[in-house]
Design a protein around this motif. Sequence first.
Motif, mmCIF file in Angstrom:
data_model
loop_
_atom_site.group_PDB
_atom_site.id
_atom_site.type_symbol
_atom_site.label_atom_id
_atom_site.label_comp_id
_atom_site.label_asym_id
_atom_site.label_seq_id
_atom_site.Cartn_x
_atom_site.Cartn_y
_atom_site.Cartn_z
ATOM 1 N N LEU A 29 0.678 -1.584 -0.143
ATOM 2 C CA LEU A 29 0.192 -0.063 -0.031
ATOM 3 C C LEU A 29 0.754 1.911 -0.376
ATOM 4 C CD1 LEU A 29 -2.569 -0.875 2.508
ATOM 5 C CD2 LEU A 29 -2.607 -0.469 0.063
ATOM 6 N N PHE B 171 -4.503 0.448 6.914
ATOM 7 C CA PHE B 171 -4.420 0.645 5.199
ATOM 8 C C PHE B 171 -4.091 2.271 5.275
ATOM 9 C CE2 PHE B 171 -6.443 -3.590 3.612
ATOM 10 C CZ PHE B 171 -5.299 -4.553 3.993
ATOM 11 N N THR C 150 -1.431 4.031 3.360
ATOM 12 C CA THR C 150 -1.002 5.367 1.916
ATOM 13 C C THR C 150 -0.639 5.976 2.379
ATOM 14 O OG1 THR C 150 -3.305 3.949 1.271
ATOM 15 C CG2 THR C 150 -2.995 5.963 1.009
#
Length: 210
Positions: A23, A197, A201
């Motif tokens: 990610l 997550f 990012t």
Amino acid sequence: MTLLRIDSSILGPNSASSELAELVLTAWRAELPSEPVVQRHLGAEPLPADAWATVVGAGYTPEDQRTEAQKSAVALAQSLAAELRAADHVVIAAPLYNFGVSQHVKIWIDLAIAGGEQGEKLLDGKPVVLLTTRGGAYGAGTPREGWDHATDYLRRILADVWGAELTVVEREFTLVGVNPALDAFTDTAAAMKSTAFEQATTAGKALAAR
């Protein structure tokens, strides 16, 4: 602008830490699509377990008297240090194993230190994203609070010893859905995964902006 990515999981495609690293890398590449990425997977291609001891032994041996094994180990250590020096951005995925860093990560750190100059800050001022994952929960108030002996150690090495400007993304309860004993924490684990997550990012975008 070179990015060095270090993975260390032994779980291959099932790795939660590598998933986070991907990610970060995806967000980084979206901003810097043509920049090179150097990848080293310590779990899939482990460094020799005896290399560090061999390097240390070489330090007590006159250079012209070193064995081929010593010369090879010294060259490996120097190459790992050079890899860190050459990187502009670094992403390190390091899961918690048996309450500490994996043997693969420890060997890498020991060799890189041995391959640098005495006291050298191999990542001085460079942005580094550390991704840590833990199968259970180790936060305040949990039964295993204080059992994570990896994250603080990695902070000391990366930030204090090597001088990195460090961002840490953590995810817990990665064994929920794998270990039936943890089924009661499904919702908590899902929330932790979502947060990690998002943070990964964001970290990738911030890394590219540096």
